[in-house]
Design a protein around this motif. Structure first.
Motif, mmCIF file in Angstrom:
data_model
loop_
_atom_site.group_PDB
_atom_site.id
_atom_site.type_symbol
_atom_site.label_atom_id
_atom_site.label_comp_id
_atom_site.label_asym_id
_atom_site.label_seq_id
_atom_site.Cartn_x
_atom_site.Cartn_y
_atom_site.Cartn_z
ATOM 1 N N LYS A 65 133.203 -7.605 120.096
ATOM 2 C CA LYS A 65 134.045 -8.778 119.248
ATOM 3 C C LYS A 65 134.072 -9.885 120.293
ATOM 4 C CE LYS A 65 137.077 -5.108 117.060
ATOM 5 N NZ LYS A 65 138.621 -4.769 116.888
ATOM 6 N N ILE A 66 134.028 -9.758 121.383
ATOM 7 C CA ILE A 66 134.128 -10.672 122.262
ATOM 8 C C ILE A 66 132.600 -11.860 122.693
ATOM 9 C CG2 ILE A 66 134.481 -11.302 124.771
ATOM 10 C CD1 ILE A 66 136.419 -9.040 124.949
ATOM 11 N N VAL A 67 131.579 -11.213 122.623
ATOM 12 C CA VAL A 67 130.222 -11.762 123.037
ATOM 13 C C VAL A 67 129.714 -12.359 121.584
ATOM 14 C CG1 VAL A 67 128.083 -11.517 124.003
ATOM 15 C CG2 VAL A 67 129.958 -10.733 125.093
ATOM 16 N N LYS A 68 129.490 -13.557 121.741
ATOM 17 C CA LYS A 68 129.181 -13.731 120.370
ATOM 18 C C LYS A 68 127.479 -14.393 120.398
ATOM 19 C CE LYS A 68 132.505 -13.111 118.291
ATOM 20 N NZ LYS A 68 132.719 -11.962 117.259
ATOM 21 N N ASP A 69 127.276 -14.858 121.540
ATOM 22 C CA ASP A 69 125.675 -15.624 121.715
ATOM 23 C C ASP A 69 124.609 -14.643 121.913
ATOM 24 O OD1 ASP A 69 126.893 -18.199 121.077
ATOM 25 O OD2 ASP A 69 127.206 -18.461 123.186
ATOM 26 N N SER A 70 124.844 -13.491 122.396
ATOM 27 C CA SER A 70 123.853 -12.542 122.576
ATOM 28 C C SER A 70 124.066 -11.432 121.610
ATOM 29 C CB SER A 70 123.909 -11.738 123.949
ATOM 30 O OG SER A 70 124.079 -12.903 125.002
ATOM 31 N N THR A 71 122.760 -10.709 121.122
ATOM 32 C CA THR A 71 122.990 -9.543 120.462
ATOM 33 C C THR A 71 123.486 -8.327 121.233
ATOM 34 O OG1 THR A 71 120.974 -9.993 118.998
ATOM 35 C CG2 THR A 71 121.414 -7.911 118.992
ATOM 36 N N ILE A 72 124.496 -7.753 120.582
ATOM 37 C CA ILE A 72 124.868 -6.402 121.302
ATOM 38 C C ILE A 72 124.211 -5.227 120.662
ATOM 39 C CG2 ILE A 72 126.998 -5.084 121.641
ATOM 40 C CD1 ILE A 72 126.677 -8.156 122.943
ATOM 41 N N CYS A 73 123.866 -4.354 121.584
ATOM 42 C CA CYS A 73 123.202 -3.176 121.196
ATOM 43 C C CYS A 73 123.891 -2.023 121.645
ATOM 44 C CB CYS A 73 121.691 -3.419 121.731
ATOM 45 S SG CYS A 73 120.755 -1.872 121.667
ATOM 46 N N GLY A 74 123.777 -0.918 120.816
ATOM 47 C CA GLY A 74 124.499 0.465 121.216
ATOM 48 C C GLY A 74 123.306 1.629 121.053
ATOM 49 N N LEU A 75 123.000 2.398 122.067
ATOM 50 C CA LEU A 75 122.456 3.221 121.973
ATOM 51 C C LEU A 75 122.702 4.569 121.381
ATOM 52 C CD1 LEU A 75 119.284 4.064 123.624
ATOM 53 C CD2 LEU A 75 120.490 5.176 125.048
ATOM 54 N N ALA A 76 121.507 5.303 120.665
ATOM 55 C CA ALA A 76 121.989 6.532 119.823
ATOM 56 C C ALA A 76 120.915 7.252 119.710
ATOM 57 C CB ALA A 76 122.345 6.140 118.346
ATOM 58 N N ARG A 77 121.056 8.720 120.065
ATOM 59 C CA ARG A 77 119.910 9.479 119.882
ATOM 60 C C ARG A 77 119.767 9.538 118.495
ATOM 61 N NH1 ARG A 77 123.029 14.438 123.137
ATOM 62 N NH2 ARG A 77 124.523 13.405 121.675
ATOM 63 N N ALA A 78 118.507 10.311 118.004
ATOM 64 C CA ALA A 78 118.160 10.271 116.419
ATOM 65 C C ALA A 78 118.789 11.424 115.860
ATOM 66 C CB ALA A 78 116.610 10.638 116.586
ATOM 67 N N LEU A 79 120.218 11.285 115.923
ATOM 68 C CA LEU A 79 121.192 12.074 115.389
ATOM 69 C C LEU A 79 122.058 11.565 114.435
ATOM 70 C CD1 LEU A 79 121.698 14.453 118.555
ATOM 71 C CD2 LEU A 79 120.196 15.078 116.735
ATOM 72 N N ASP A 80 122.556 12.252 113.241
ATOM 73 C CA ASP A 80 123.489 11.407 112.359
ATOM 74 C C ASP A 80 124.995 11.125 113.356
ATOM 75 O OD1 ASP A 80 122.380 11.613 110.081
ATOM 76 O OD2 ASP A 80 122.752 13.832 109.898
ATOM 77 N N ALA A 81 125.634 11.913 114.002
ATOM 78 C CA ALA A 81 126.770 11.419 114.801
ATOM 79 C C ALA A 81 126.564 10.468 115.964
ATOM 80 C CB ALA A 81 127.169 12.835 115.719
ATOM 81 N N ASP A 82 125.408 10.242 116.581
ATOM 82 C CA ASP A 82 125.110 9.109 117.034
ATOM 83 C C ASP A 82 125.066 7.795 116.701
ATOM 84 O OD1 ASP A 82 124.912 11.488 119.015
ATOM 85 O OD2 ASP A 82 123.526 10.327 120.428
ATOM 86 N N ILE A 83 124.097 7.901 115.365
ATOM 87 C CA ILE A 83 123.919 6.619 114.883
ATOM 88 C C ILE A 83 125.231 6.265 114.276
ATOM 89 C CG2 ILE A 83 122.492 5.498 113.053
ATOM 90 C CD1 ILE A 83 120.662 7.516 113.757
ATOM 91 N N GLU A 84 125.962 7.051 113.417
ATOM 92 C CA GLU A 84 127.446 6.679 112.902
ATOM 93 C C GLU A 84 128.423 6.012 114.072
ATOM 94 O OE1 GLU A 84 128.422 10.362 111.033
ATOM 95 O OE2 GLU A 84 127.075 10.107 109.429
ATOM 96 N N ARG A 85 128.303 6.634 114.963
ATOM 97 C CA ARG A 85 129.304 6.266 116.205
ATOM 98 C C ARG A 85 128.846 4.903 116.805
ATOM 99 N NH1 ARG A 85 134.394 6.778 117.424
ATOM 100 N NH2 ARG A 85 134.899 7.455 119.522
ATOM 101 N N ALA A 86 127.526 4.617 116.968
ATOM 102 C CA ALA A 86 127.086 3.299 117.325
ATOM 103 C C ALA A 86 127.247 2.147 116.295
ATOM 104 C CB ALA A 86 125.510 3.479 117.543
ATOM 105 N N ALA A 87 127.157 2.557 114.825
ATOM 106 C CA ALA A 87 127.263 1.692 113.920
ATOM 107 C C ALA A 87 128.633 1.308 113.967
ATOM 108 C CB ALA A 87 126.982 2.246 112.561
ATOM 109 N N GLU A 88 129.818 2.304 114.110
ATOM 110 C CA GLU A 88 131.113 1.676 114.093
ATOM 111 C C GLU A 88 131.534 0.931 115.266
ATOM 112 O OE1 GLU A 88 135.058 2.221 113.010
ATOM 113 O OE2 GLU A 88 133.218 2.765 111.852
ATOM 114 N N ALA A 89 130.908 1.247 116.381
ATOM 115 C CA ALA A 89 131.356 0.469 117.642
ATOM 116 C C ALA A 89 130.880 -1.061 117.340
ATOM 117 C CB ALA A 89 130.646 1.100 118.989
ATOM 118 N N LEU A 90 129.932 -1.090 116.793
ATOM 119 C CA LEU A 90 128.992 -2.674 116.544
ATOM 120 C C LEU A 90 129.404 -3.283 115.463
ATOM 121 C CD1 LEU A 90 125.612 -1.458 117.325
ATOM 122 C CD2 LEU A 90 127.121 -2.694 118.840
ATOM 123 N N LYS A 91 130.741 -2.750 114.459
ATOM 124 C CA LYS A 91 131.165 -3.308 113.522
ATOM 125 C C LYS A 91 131.433 -4.725 113.578
ATOM 126 C CE LYS A 91 132.791 -0.055 110.281
ATOM 127 N NZ LYS A 91 133.985 0.506 109.634
#
Length: 516
Positions: free
Chosen positions: A64-90
């Protein structure tokens, strides 16, 4: 001819935090992320959202705070990881999901217990799932450095077809050698039919001291993203050092066909911030950011530099953020001079309360120390910010009696949730006695001191000493730091800060998840 852009992907907040004892709280992560943004880092890997609620909230806040850089979240190749990363990056202005699975025979057989066909299937599934949330998906072949070439070609081709736009080739265990690794990356780009549809990245660990060399060899062979950390922080022997990668590219433009968009003048201030927050001191002879990186002791070298700087210097100290300003603050310096110097150093205090707290500490230090240097100011600001955070224990006073032939005795007073408590203890030395007295007050009997390190912040007998401690309790590793002209007081501050972290429910456990 214009040069291609090399994307700088910083993983200090994720892989760097996996250094034992380097765990950071949310406020500290945000400060580092803002400095990385100011440095114009392209991609900031803010964390591993599934690892803990604290990591999730940190990634969410940074997005939410950083606007000029791409923000990345790490996730194992698992449903729960990917869903959690997507939620954090909304809330991200630009977000990336970075998913990975191991591809080496030793990992597939002994850790995943999956066949190569199953690994390819899972990789494709993970990339497609991540693409439901963002077009910016990175796929990593964990332990690519020990993977079979033909299988790497197969899984990477499938991942690109599934929608991955960045392909990362990690040397997860620091096994590779530069010319071998560079050739491997180059051959992957040549052999994979759809390689032109993705940017190839590398993420090298430093177990053999070759992380930077391996990364640069990969760049020479077509990699266009490098994953690295400030000060080379990271698991085991660390990662490729951002400052060394960036300055090698900049200094040897005659060799490299790429350039970065990094504002190098923020390198040293960012290095100092990361060092202070994580409690990992920078060795004096560390390239670019070490205290001796631009120092010349030899008479021959000094004479050459005085006659013509480039005889012994391939970079300008000012270009990486070492200050050429010779103005030194003292006890008669006013608030405006103090604030102006902070701005010149790239230190921005958000509130007037932070300015007042830092200035108060500046005046207190100036009464005890004749000249206040830039390094002192960095530490003052860090201490002022630390006081704004909620603490359970606060050092009120410490008195030590130590003389030759006698056992040292310490009397310490702490505020425990606002109430003063005192204890007296003897020890093998003044610091040992102080630590034992603090333990009596806090009741943290099971906390074990694993590291005690002292560094001088500046030169001179009136210099502030910076103390770093690492404390372990029930499998948790935390660090604390303190600075003072009195080394015993600095030690007490550092120990109290570490015990505050152990007592805090907000401080998450050290991450031990799989990673690249």
């Amino acid at each position: 001819m214009s040069k291609q852009r090399l994307i700088i992907f910083d993983t200090t907040l994720r892989d760097g935090e996996q250094s034992p004892g380097a765990t950071m709280n949310q406020a500290e992560k945000i400060r580092i992320a803002q400095m990385l943004e100011k440095m114009r880092v392209d991609v900031i890997e803010a964390g591993f959202p599934i690892a803990s609620p604290g990591d999730f909230e940190s990634v969410k806040a940074i997005a939410k705070i950083v606007k000029d850089s791409t923000i990345c979240g790490l996730a194992r190749a698992l449903d729960a990881d990917i869903e959690r990363a997507a939620e954090a990056l909304k809330g991200a202005n630009s977000g990336r999901i970075h998913t990975f699975i191991a591809t080496s025979p030793i990992h597939m057989q002994n850790k995943l217990r999956m066949t190569p066909d199953q690994v390819v299937e899972q990789a494709v599934y993970a990339v497609k799932k991540a693409r439901h949330y963002t077009d910016d998906v990175e796929f990593s072949c964990e332990d690519a450095g020990r993977s079979e070439f033909e299988f790497l070609c197969r899984v990477i081709e499938a991942a690109i077809n599934a929608g991955a736009r960045t392909i990362n080739i990690p040397d997860t265990v620091g096994y590779q050698i530069p010319h071998v690794f560079g050739t491997m990356v180059g051959n992957l780009i040549k052999e994979i039919p759809n390689s032109d549809k993705a940017i190839f990245s590398v993420h090298c660990h430093n177990d053999l001291g070759l992380a930077v060399g391996n990364s640069l060899a990969a760049v020479m062979n077509g990699a266009r993203q490098v994953e690295c950390t400030i000060n080379g922080l990271g698991e085991r022997a660390g990662n490729a050092s951002l400052e060394e990668i960036v300055m090698a590219i900049r200094t040897r433009q005659d060799v490299f066909e790429v350039e970065t968009h990094i504002d190098t003048t923020h390198i040293v201030p960012t290095s100092r911030l990361v060092s202070s927050i994580t409690g990992f001191p920078v060795q004096p002879n560390k390239a670019i950011v070490g205290a001796n990186a631009f120092a010349h002791e030899s008479g021959i070298h000094q004479d050459g530099v005085l006659k013509h700087r480039e005889t012994y210097e391939i970079m300008r100290a000012e270009d990486v953020g070492w200050s050429a300003n010779k103005i030194v603050l003292g006890k008669h310096s006013g608030r405006n001079a103090f604030r102006a110097r902070l701005q010149e150093l790239g230190i921005h205090l958000a509130t007037e309360q932070e300015v007042n707290a830092a200035f108060s500490r500046f005046k207190d230090l100036a009464d005890r120390k004749h000249d206040i240097f830039d390094e002192d100011l960095h530490m003052l600001v860090l201490d002022a910010r630390a006081q704004d955070e909620q603490v359970i224990y606060e050092l009120v006073s410490s008195r030590v009696c130590s003389e030759t032939g006698e056992t040292p005795v310490a009397m310490v007073t702490l505020k425990v949730q606002g109430i003063e408590q005192s204890a007296e203890a003897i020890g093998g030395g003044p610091v040992d006695a102080v630590f034992k007295a603090i333990k009596q007050i806090t009741g943290q009997a099971s906390a074990r001191l694993q590291l005690y390190s002292v560094n001088n912040i500046t030169s001179g007998t009136d210099a502030q000493g910076e103390v770093t401690v690492r404390v372990e309790q029930a499998g948790r590793l935390v660090h604390g730091h303190g600075a003072d002209t009195d080394i015993v007081i600095a030690s007490a501050k550092a120990y109290v800060e570490a015990l505050n972290k152990l007592a805090s429910q907000q401080q998450r456990a050290h991450p031990q998840h799989d990673g690249v």
